[in-house]
Motif scaffolding. Sequence first.
Motif, PDB file in Angstrom:
ATOM      1  N   GLY A  10       0.813  -1.211   0.000  1.00 16.20           N
ATOM      2  CA  GLY A  10       0.000   0.000   0.000  1.00 16.20           C
ATOM      3  C   GLY A  10       0.844   1.258   0.000  1.00 16.20           C
ATOM      4  O   GLY A  10       0.553   2.221  -0.714  1.00 16.20           O
ATOM      5  N   GLU A  11       1.918   1.250   0.822  1.00 16.54           N
ATOM      6  CA  GLU A  11       2.798   2.413   0.890  1.00 16.54           C
ATOM      7  C   GLU A  11       3.548   2.624  -0.418  1.00 16.54           C
ATOM      8  O   GLU A  11       3.701   3.754  -0.900  1.00 16.54           O
ATOM      9  CB  GLU A  11       3.789   2.260   2.051  1.00 16.54           C
ATOM     10  CG  GLU A  11       3.168   2.377   3.432  1.00 16.54           C
ATOM     11  CD  GLU A  11       2.691   1.028   3.956  1.00 16.54           C
ATOM     12  OE1 GLU A  11       2.528   0.093   3.150  1.00 16.54           O
ATOM     13  OE2 GLU A  11       2.463   0.916   5.180  1.00 16.54           O
ATOM     14  N   LEU A  12       4.019   1.537  -1.018  1.00 15.33           N
ATOM     15  CA  LEU A  12       4.742   1.638  -2.293  1.00 15.33           C
ATOM     16  C   LEU A  12       3.822   2.160  -3.395  1.00 15.33           C
ATOM     17  O   LEU A  12       4.236   2.965  -4.240  1.00 15.33           O
ATOM     18  CB  LEU A  12       5.324   0.275  -2.685  1.00 15.33           C
ATOM     19  CG  LEU A  12       6.512  -0.212  -1.859  1.00 15.33           C
ATOM     20  CD1 LEU A  12       6.880  -1.636  -2.263  1.00 15.33           C
ATOM     21  CD2 LEU A  12       7.714   0.712  -2.051  1.00 15.33           C
ATOM     22  N   GLN A  57      -6.050   3.707  -5.455  1.00 14.06           N
ATOM     23  CA  GLN A  57      -7.030   2.754  -4.954  1.00 14.06           C
ATOM     24  C   GLN A  57      -6.352   1.522  -4.358  1.00 14.06           C
ATOM     25  O   GLN A  57      -6.805   0.982  -3.356  1.00 14.06           O
ATOM     26  CB  GLN A  57      -7.992   2.350  -6.076  1.00 14.06           C
ATOM     27  CG  GLN A  57      -8.855   3.482  -6.616  1.00 14.06           C
ATOM     28  CD  GLN A  57      -9.684   4.142  -5.535  1.00 14.06           C
ATOM     29  OE1 GLN A  57      -9.389   5.245  -5.092  1.00 14.06           O
ATOM     30  NE2 GLN A  57     -10.716   3.475  -5.084  1.00 14.06           N
ATOM     31  N   VAL A  58      -5.247   1.082  -4.979  1.00 12.31           N
ATOM     32  CA  VAL A  58      -4.474  -0.031  -4.404  1.00 12.31           C
ATOM     33  C   VAL A  58      -3.961   0.355  -3.026  1.00 12.31           C
ATOM     34  O   VAL A  58      -4.006  -0.433  -2.071  1.00 12.31           O
ATOM     35  CB  VAL A  58      -3.301  -0.415  -5.328  1.00 12.31           C
ATOM     36  CG1 VAL A  58      -2.373  -1.416  -4.636  1.00 12.31           C
ATOM     37  CG2 VAL A  58      -3.818  -1.011  -6.641  1.00 12.31           C
ATOM     38  N   SER A  59      -3.462   1.574  -2.913  1.00 19.44           N
ATOM     39  CA  SER A  59      -2.932   2.048  -1.638  1.00 19.44           C
ATOM     40  C   SER A  59      -4.016   2.107  -0.569  1.00 19.44           C
ATOM     41  O   SER A  59      -3.814   1.676   0.574  1.00 19.44           O
ATOM     42  CB  SER A  59      -2.299   3.436  -1.822  1.00 19.44           C
ATOM     43  OG  SER A  59      -1.869   3.956  -0.587  1.00 19.44           O
ATOM     44  N   LEU A  60      -5.191   2.646  -0.928  1.00 21.52           N
ATOM     45  CA  LEU A  60      -6.286   2.740   0.036  1.00 21.52           C
ATOM     46  C   LEU A  60      -6.806   1.357   0.437  1.00 21.52           C
ATOM     47  O   LEU A  60      -7.346   1.186   1.523  1.00 21.52           O
ATOM     48  CB  LEU A  60      -7.426   3.576  -0.541  1.00 21.52           C
ATOM     49  CG  LEU A  60      -7.140   5.075  -0.680  1.00 21.52           C
ATOM     50  CD1 LEU A  60      -8.214   5.761  -1.500  1.00 21.52           C
ATOM     51  CD2 LEU A  60      -7.033   5.729   0.698  1.00 21.52           C
ATOM     52  N   ASP A  61      -6.627   0.384  -0.447  1.00 21.37           N
ATOM     53  CA  ASP A  61      -7.046  -0.982  -0.154  1.00 21.37           C
ATOM     54  C   ASP A  61      -6.112  -1.639   0.853  1.00 21.37           C
ATOM     55  O   ASP A  61      -6.528  -2.477   1.656  1.00 21.37           O
ATOM     56  CB  ASP A  61      -7.085  -1.789  -1.460  1.00 21.37           C
ATOM     57  CG  ASP A  61      -7.579  -3.214  -1.249  1.00 21.37           C
ATOM     58  OD1 ASP A  61      -8.319  -3.455  -0.272  1.00 21.37           O
ATOM     59  OD2 ASP A  61      -7.215  -4.097  -2.056  1.00 21.37           O
TER      60      ASP A  61
END
Length: 294
Positions: A2-4, A239-243
């Motif tokens: 998520g951070e990346l 959205q990947v990060s928020l997931d």
Amino acid sequence: MGELAALAAAMIWSVSSMIWAQLSRKLTALELNLLKGVLAGIMFLGAMAVLGEFVNQVAPLAFILLCISGFIGIGLGDTAYMKALQAIGARRTLLMGTLSPPMTGIIAWIFLGETLPLRAWVGILITILGVAWVITDRTPQPENAPNNLRAGIIFGLISGLTQAVGSVLSRFAFMYTDISPLTSALIRMSAGSLLLIVWLITLRQPVLQWVRQPGAAKLWGLILIATFSGAFIGMWLQQVSLDRALAGVSQTLISTSPLFVLPVAALMGEKVSARAVVGVLIALVGVGLLFGAG
């Protein structure tokens, strides 16, 4: 992960923001935002077809949350962002964006119960200070640079708040429903575009009046590049990060976009001050604290 994803989105948005700033001098904020939304929506559909991902039955809760997130974060927020670019330029608009992470953290704490550890709050503070230190570095501005400070501050605040609310709503959808980042991005973008269409019809504002004017091909090229990089790849990564990360952590890392502009500026022959380098180092300390905090 998520951070990346958040850092990758920040890097991509740093480049696309420079392009949007140029385009905002040629097109209205509403028209520019609508073109971005429609083109990005087509790109999301194409990506889903290539990856074999189909919009299956989406839980009603997720659909409603993501639509509201799109209305607020994209329809309103991105339009305010474009207006801020027109008023004060990319540099100071990005500075206003650093207010979004603490807003996101507070809203997520109130409505989602996400309690950030002390390490994360310290990281958020240090990262914001580093980014602000970089952006407020005094550099010579062109004579024709936008300088409507009052309007820029108002639209910058609106953009930061709506982005925070949109992020928390997206995070809520990921927490309580099973939906992919790609599908969620498509729903958000479609909802935001629908709001913009209604908005333009209500105002009776014409669009695409510039397509037959000289230089239209160049504008289309810039719009496509900025949309593909920022609105398509950047939002997908967001959205990947928020997931996979806490909303406050994700939004803080995304707000590091200004830091990635410095290497590009140096490669283009612009002078990068010692103050800017120190700001980058400060922000990187904050980023280091945020990794693993969520």
